[in-house]
Write a protein that holds these residues in place. Sequence first.
Motif, PDB file in Angstrom:
ATOM      1  N   PHE A   6       0.830  -1.203   0.000  1.00 51.83           N
ATOM      2  CA  PHE A   6       0.000   0.000   0.000  1.00 51.83           C
ATOM      3  C   PHE A   6       0.863   1.251   0.000  1.00 51.83           C
ATOM      4  CE2 PHE A   6      -2.376   3.297   2.391  1.00 51.83           C
ATOM      5  CZ  PHE A   6      -3.399   3.509   1.484  1.00 51.83           C
ATOM      6  N   CYS A   7       1.908   1.252   0.815  1.00 47.52           N
ATOM      7  CA  CYS A   7       2.836   2.388   0.834  1.00 47.52           C
ATOM      8  C   CYS A   7       3.468   2.571  -0.532  1.00 47.52           C
ATOM      9  CB  CYS A   7       3.909   2.168   1.897  1.00 47.52           C
ATOM     10  SG  CYS A   7       5.164   3.475   1.964  1.00 47.52           S
ATOM     11  N   GLY A 143      -4.126   2.621   7.434  1.00 43.24           N
ATOM     12  CA  GLY A 143      -4.059   3.976   7.973  1.00 43.24           C
ATOM     13  C   GLY A 143      -2.870   4.170   8.897  1.00 43.24           C
ATOM     14  N   GLY A 144      -2.785   3.339   9.938  1.00 40.58           N
ATOM     15  CA  GLY A 144      -1.690   3.471  10.893  1.00 40.58           C
ATOM     16  C   GLY A 144      -0.420   2.770  10.473  1.00 40.58           C
ATOM     17  N   GLY A 145      -0.471   2.037   9.357  1.00 41.29           N
ATOM     18  CA  GLY A 145       0.701   1.325   8.858  1.00 41.29           C
ATOM     19  C   GLY A 145       1.243   1.939   7.590  1.00 41.29           C
ATOM     20  N   GLY A 146       0.681   1.526   6.445  1.00 41.62           N
ATOM     21  CA  GLY A 146       1.223   1.957   5.160  1.00 41.62           C
ATOM     22  C   GLY A 146       1.194   3.450   4.933  1.00 41.62           C
ATOM     23  N   MET A 147       0.103   4.121   5.331  1.00 42.29           N
ATOM     24  CA  MET A 147       0.034   5.563   5.101  1.00 42.29           C
ATOM     25  C   MET A 147       1.023   6.307   5.989  1.00 42.29           C
ATOM     26  SD  MET A 147      -1.435   7.740   3.128  1.00 42.29           S
ATOM     27  CE  MET A 147      -3.011   7.106   2.556  1.00 42.29           C
ATOM     28  N   LEU A 148       1.148   5.865   7.249  1.00 38.05           N
ATOM     29  CA  LEU A 148       2.112   6.514   8.132  1.00 38.05           C
ATOM     30  C   LEU A 148       3.535   6.283   7.639  1.00 38.05           C
ATOM     31  CD1 LEU A 148       2.189   8.115  10.848  1.00 38.05           C
ATOM     32  CD2 LEU A 148       2.830   5.964  11.912  1.00 38.05           C
ATOM     33  N   LEU A 149       3.794   5.093   7.102  1.00 27.98           N
ATOM     34  CA  LEU A 149       5.113   4.815   6.547  1.00 27.98           C
ATOM     35  C   LEU A 149       5.402   5.739   5.373  1.00 27.98           C
ATOM     36  CD1 LEU A 149       7.693   3.116   6.319  1.00 27.98           C
ATOM     37  CD2 LEU A 149       6.386   1.470   4.962  1.00 27.98           C
ATOM     38  N   ALA A 150       4.409   5.958   4.509  1.00 33.75           N
ATOM     39  CA  ALA A 150       4.604   6.847   3.371  1.00 33.75           C
ATOM     40  C   ALA A 150       4.932   8.266   3.836  1.00 33.75           C
ATOM     41  CB  ALA A 150       3.355   6.862   2.484  1.00 33.75           C
ATOM     42  N   VAL A 151       4.222   8.747   4.848  1.00 35.46           N
ATOM     43  CA  VAL A 151       4.489  10.084   5.384  1.00 35.46           C
ATOM     44  C   VAL A 151       5.905  10.154   5.954  1.00 35.46           C
ATOM     45  CG1 VAL A 151       3.850  11.743   7.175  1.00 35.46           C
ATOM     46  CG2 VAL A 151       2.069  10.604   5.843  1.00 35.46           C
ATOM     47  N   GLY A 152       6.291   9.130   6.702  1.00 34.66           N
ATOM     48  CA  GLY A 152       7.625   9.114   7.289  1.00 34.66           C
ATOM     49  C   GLY A 152       8.719   9.061   6.249  1.00 34.66           C
ATOM     50  N   VAL A 153       8.521   8.259   5.214  1.00 40.63           N
ATOM     51  CA  VAL A 153       9.502   8.154   4.143  1.00 40.63           C
ATOM     52  C   VAL A 153       9.664   9.485   3.422  1.00 40.63           C
ATOM     53  CG1 VAL A 153       9.834   7.177   1.830  1.00 40.63           C
ATOM     54  CG2 VAL A 153       9.365   5.673   3.772  1.00 40.63           C
ATOM     55  N   GLY A 176       1.166   3.780  14.895  1.00 45.20           N
ATOM     56  CA  GLY A 176       0.328   4.495  13.951  1.00 45.20           C
ATOM     57  C   GLY A 176      -1.138   4.466  14.316  1.00 45.20           C
ATOM     58  N   SER A 177      -1.633   3.303  14.761  1.00 41.53           N
ATOM     59  CA  SER A 177      -3.044   3.228  15.138  1.00 41.53           C
ATOM     60  C   SER A 177      -3.305   4.038  16.400  1.00 41.53           C
ATOM     61  CB  SER A 177      -3.488   1.775  15.311  1.00 41.53           C
ATOM     62  OG  SER A 177      -2.692   1.095  16.264  1.00 41.53           O
ATOM     63  N   ALA A 178      -2.343   4.062  17.329  1.00 44.09           N
ATOM     64  CA  ALA A 178      -2.491   4.917  18.510  1.00 44.09           C
ATOM     65  C   ALA A 178      -2.544   6.395  18.094  1.00 44.09           C
ATOM     66  CB  ALA A 178      -1.332   4.688  19.481  1.00 44.09           C
ATOM     67  N   LEU A 179      -1.718   6.763  17.114  1.00 35.66           N
ATOM     68  CA  LEU A 179      -1.703   8.149  16.646  1.00 35.66           C
ATOM     69  C   LEU A 179      -3.039   8.549  16.034  1.00 35.66           C
ATOM     70  CD1 LEU A 179       0.091  10.677  16.234  1.00 35.66           C
ATOM     71  CD2 LEU A 179       0.682   9.747  13.987  1.00 35.66           C
TER      72      LEU A 179
END
Length: 366
Positions: A6-7, A143-153, A176-179
């Motif tokens: 997904f990322c 949401g808390g995984g792939g999308m957060l990874l994309a933002v971080g990258v 990510g899910s906690a965020l």
Amino acid sequence: MGPVPFCGMVLSDLGADVLRIHRTAEVGKPVNPVLARGRRSFAVDLKSARGVSLVRQIVDRAEVVIEGFRPGVAERLGFAPDVLRATNPRLVVGRMTGYGQTGPAAQRAGHDINYLAASGVLGALGTPGAPPLPPLNLLGDFGGGGMLLAVGVLAGVLRARASGVGQDVDAAMVDGSALLMAMVYGQLVRGDWPRERGTGPFSGVRPYYTTYECADGGYVAVGASEPKFFRALVHGLGLTAAIDLDRQSDPSTWDEQRRRFAAAFAAQPRDEWARRFAASDACVTPVLAPEEAPSDAHLAARSTFLVDPAGNAQPAPAPRFSETPPARPESAPLPGAHTTAVLTELGLDAEDIAALHRDGVVASAA
């Protein structure tokens, strides 16, 4: 692993040149036609020293590497981030896991439901007196995984381009899910969030923020939280004489509100209510099935979905940019579809490429 593809899809949609590394055993197997879109595929045996060497050459030309192994596996394969940055100092390494690179649960197996359970998200989902309700795998995996990874990258790339120094991005689905629960945790701090599951303002307990069944078995979603929207809802249902508008937020009136709203919606089919409320600010929307959503007039006008000649739909790239024209992603490639092309880009000649195929170091789609 869903979050990593997904990322890759999100980054590709945004214009990145993404190369997916497949195992040679995956050649000939189907891929998800949406998650795998818009990228190239290189199939290689990472248990082979020659295969590792080829991937290292690819990495030396890259800005980002994304991996979804358990902590320590990339290191054992010869892809420790520090080792990779010894020859590519600007490299950003995105590391996608469930529990993170550190901590007592780092090596534990899990799935979306487990990460949501650990971060407090799952415990807030569902109705009073019923078990927690898993929200597909949207909040952990995507949401808390792939999308957060994309933002971080992307943040890591911006820093690397400015400083010349890469870094690791430790993207854990528990983090990510906690965020994603920041609003809820903020309300907990203020004492504004009820501790009983299914009683929060957006949980469906309030009769003006929930779903109702219609005469044909379809459903509508109602989100008339504010008084002006509530007034439009009551008027649109013909209940002005029966509902006290001034007592919208009085819990003692909610059972009566719900009963009257349910009876009214049950009198007409879903699409009739959609028609009646189409020009209203009552916040009433038909609940569409995934196969129906691409035909929604608003989504069709915005091209929210891409539809191929065979009628198959998939979400279009998002968000939209004012200066960058939208691109139509290329179809998902078969595993190994670009193996020969990538090897050619690395400077190998036809004889060397044939030898790598013959020895099983790499593989190409038929």
